[in-house]
Design an enzyme around this catalytic site. Structure first.
Site, PDB file in Angstrom:
ATOM      1  N   ASP A  69      -0.732   0.228   2.415  1.00 33.97           N
ATOM      2  CA  ASP A  69      -0.882   1.678   2.530  1.00 33.97           C
ATOM      3  C   ASP A  69       0.447   2.361   2.194  1.00 33.97           C
ATOM      4  OD1 ASP A  69      -1.517   4.250   3.199  1.00 33.97           O
ATOM      5  OD2 ASP A  69      -1.641   3.886   5.368  1.00 33.97           O
ATOM      6  N   ASN A  71       1.061   5.638   1.520  1.00 36.34           N
ATOM      7  CA  ASN A  71       1.305   7.013   1.994  1.00 36.34           C
ATOM      8  C   ASN A  71       0.973   7.183   3.482  1.00 36.34           C
ATOM      9  OD1 ASN A  71      -1.423   6.825   1.804  1.00 36.34           O
ATOM     10  ND2 ASN A  71      -1.730   8.799   0.802  1.00 36.34           N
ATOM     11  N   ASP A  73      -1.607   6.840   5.552  1.00 37.98           N
ATOM     12  CA  ASP A  73      -2.770   7.525   6.124  1.00 37.98           C
ATOM     13  C   ASP A  73      -3.733   6.514   6.740  1.00 37.98           C
ATOM     14  OD1 ASP A  73      -3.815   6.342   3.877  1.00 37.98           O
ATOM     15  OD2 ASP A  73      -4.642   8.173   3.010  1.00 37.98           O
ATOM     16  N   ASP A 247     -21.102  -6.288  -9.870  1.00 40.39           N
ATOM     17  CA  ASP A 247     -21.664  -6.269  -8.526  1.00 40.39           C
ATOM     18  C   ASP A 247     -23.181  -6.454  -8.576  1.00 40.39           C
ATOM     19  OD1 ASP A 247     -21.345  -5.525  -5.630  1.00 40.39           O
ATOM     20  OD2 ASP A 247     -22.673  -3.898  -6.218  1.00 40.39           O
ATOM     21  N   GLU A 307     -21.259 -11.495  -9.476  1.00 39.41           N
ATOM     22  CA  GLU A 307     -21.674 -11.763  -8.096  1.00 39.41           C
ATOM     23  C   GLU A 307     -23.091 -12.317  -8.181  1.00 39.41           C
ATOM     24  OE1 GLU A 307     -22.456  -9.822  -3.707  1.00 39.41           O
ATOM     25  OE2 GLU A 307     -22.841  -8.642  -5.489  1.00 39.41           O
TER      26      GLU A 307
END
Ligand code: GLC
Ligand code: CA
Length: 585
Positions: A69, A71, A73, A247, A307
């Site tokens: 992360d 930044n 948040d 996917d 997948e």
């Protein structure tokens, strides 16, 4: 048709000839041999062994919400990934697959895409993405994106238009049908424990959703859908992407007559009666789409990973394509879902995928299944077992796809209460199906707060074990899970037998130790994996394989005791111990 092919071939050869005048004889020979090898796929480049880049590559799956992360948040982002590229390079990763980072209402955490050609602001900007590609390239790391082909978000502009009226431009981009009286059009069920048909008051029809209602299925029988989706791949290839993980490809097509699925024994994890999903999964039409996607991929030297939830090798084989013209890398999820340590079972799976004729793809966990650390761990020897599993899937003939944190021995951190669950599957299925949050927790970078992932409370909690299982701590410990992964990945890239060797099963009757030989001409390596909790003696008979008086020199032993020492005739392995040794004649 024939004439056309001949003509374009001649064109290619003509062009090549002009170039040849300017280059040396050796270069000419190399060029000619690679031309023969790849005449079907003009743009695909091969190495001296006739291998394409993705066959030599180690892949690494990143769930962007949970990797790093930047930044603060509480949610990972693209700049976070960029900041960790040096770590990935050093680890020995050649390509990263980033699960969906496109604009999305995040109902299924990115698997509900509302715009295929942009980046979700939560993850950064297109500029950040371009920088990631550029920085990754500097480190010889390729970027693979996740292409959600079966459905969009219900907030995608195509669907917003589609649902607006029966005569709207995009109406036929999704699957709309009248109900049977006040019942849905047929008995098909959604994968996520909710109805597969959602009634839409506005136009008085149902739309079809194999997953959540917020994930309406695209109508792939509409040529406009196909064109738009093929274009998405071109868009990203031009930005430097090296391929896609496709996917849920099994679910692309449905029977247009909506034939009811037949009942099957038992109940599913949501407690609903089972049905054999023969009319809404794995329809043959999917292969045409895969061939079309492949043609474009080949123009960009790109790879397609699938997948692919296959029930047997025949199904897996189909996904490579009859003429090897579909997926280069359909995942062997039959190997991936073996749920207990068992030498005979893994032996059987490896032999099976070897007969499929394509390049094997090995996965031991991902964002949809419990982490391998928990699935194979016995609660006592988990680190040892994590090293054992690494020694297995990283030394086989085929490409491995690692899951972030697997290299640390990261464990599942499952929610304990329903109110903590974030994954829609867990929300619907609690307590029988607790969802997938447990395997999606933040990457464990250090002993700092939140495992060094973020300064803020992360979107999912880190397990207490981050104190010992994290990058910083494990880097310093030569016996850590991470150190074993790093050694294995160095070996995998440098040992000719592991890079190019064939696979021969050894001691096939041994119920406890999985042993095999990888051999490339004079280079040979044996791998011996004790899948039991007791010490095991191994005797290898390598004479019939051309080793008159075989000598073993150990490259890696995962047990700290010297128990691994020995000769081919008699070698002792510690409980769950793995030994990898070079064999000379
Ligand atoms: C695939 C993804 C999974 C997602 C589903 C629906 O199975 O791996 O995470 O929920 O597709 O898109
Ligand atoms: Ca962030």
């Amino acid at each position: 048709m024939l004439i056309l092919i001949a003509h374009s071939l001649l064109g290619k050869i003509g062009g090549v000839r002009m170039m040849l005048e300017k280059i040396s004889i050796t270069a000419m020979m190399i060029l000619c041999s690679s031309l023969t090898a790849t005449s079907a796929n003009a743009q695909q480049q091969t190495d001296a062994h006739g291998r394409q880049w993705w066959q030599n590559a180690v892949f690494y799956e990143i769930y962007p919400r949970s990797f790093a992360d930047s930044n603060n948040d509480g949610i990972g982002d693209l700049n976070g990934i960029t900041s960790k590229l040096d770590y990935l390079r050093e680890l020995g990763v050649d390509a990263i697959w980033i699960t969906p980072c496109f604009p999305s209402p995040q109902v299924d955490f990115g698997y509900d895409v509302s715009d295929y050609e942009a980046i979700d602001p939560m993850y950064g900007t297109m500029k950040d993405f371009d920088r990631l590609v550029k920085e990754a390239k500097k480190r010889s790391i390729r970027i693979i994106l996740d292409f959600v082909v079966n459905h969009t978000s219900n907030q995608h502009k195509w669907f917003l238009d589609s649902r607006s009226s029966k005569s709207s431009k995009y109406r036929d981009w999704y699957i709309w049908r009248d109900g049977r009286g006040d019942q849905p059009p047929n008995n098909w069920q959604s994968e996520f424990g909710v109805p597969a048909w959602t009634f839409d008051k506005k136009t008085g029809q149902y739309y079809y959703n194999y997953f959540y209602p917020q994930q309406p299925d695209l109508n792939w029988r509409n040529p406009a859908v196909k064109e738009a989706m093929l274009d998405v791949t071109r868009f990203w290839y031009k930005r430097g992407v090296a391929g896609f993980r496709l996917d849920a490809v099994d679910t692309l097509f449905e029977d247009p007559n909506l034939t009811d699925n037949p009942a099957a024994p038992g109940k599913d994890k949501f407690g609903r009666p089972n049905f054999a999903r023969i009319h809404n999964t794995k329809l043959p039409e999917v292969h045409t789409v895969l061939q079309d996607l492949r043609k474009i991929a080949d123009q960009y030297d790109a790879v397609l990973i699938g997948e692919t939830w296959t029930k047997d090798i025949a199904e897996l084989k189909n996904y490579y394509g009859e003429n090897s013209n579909e997926l280069q890398m359909p995942m062997d999820l039959m190997f991936g879902t073996v749920n207990k340590l068992s030498a005979p079972e893994f032996r059987r799976q490896i032999a099976a995928v070897d007969t499929a004729g394509g390049w094997p793809v090995f996965v031991i966990s991902n964002h949809d299944m419990a982490r391998s650390y928990n699935r194979y761990g016995d609660g006592v020897h988990n680190d040892q077992i994590a090293k054992l599993m690494a020694s297995l899937y990283l030394t086989l003939r085929g490409s491995p796809i690692m899951y972030y944190g697997e290299e640390l021995g990261m464990e599942n951190n499952d929610p304990k209460r329903k109110e903590d669950v974030k994954d829609p599957q867990g929300i619907t299925g609690w307590p029988g199906e607790i969802g997938r949050d447990g395997e999606r927790t933040p990457m464990q970078w250090s002993t700092a707060k939140n495992a060094g992932f973020s300064n803020t409370k992360p979107w999912l909690p880190v397990p207490a074990s981050y104190k010992t299982h994290n990058v910083e701590t494990e880097m310093k410990d030569p016996n850590s899970v991470l150190s074993v992964y790093r050694q294995l990945l160095v070996m995998r890239h440098t040992e000719p037998a592991l890079v190019n060797g064939n696979y021969t099963a050894l001691n096939e009757d041994d119920p406890n130790v999985l042993s095999y030989l990888r051999q490339d001409k004079d280079e040979a390596i044996v791998v011996m994996l004790n899948m039991s909790n007791t010490p095991q003696k191994v005797k290898l008979n390598l004479k019939p394989l051309g080793f008159a008086s075989p000598k073993l020199s150990v490259l890696l032993s995962t047990s700290q005791s010297p128990a691994a020492a020995g000769t081919a005739e008699s070698l002792e392995l510690a409980p769950f111990g793995a030994v990898i040794a070079k064999v000379t004649k």
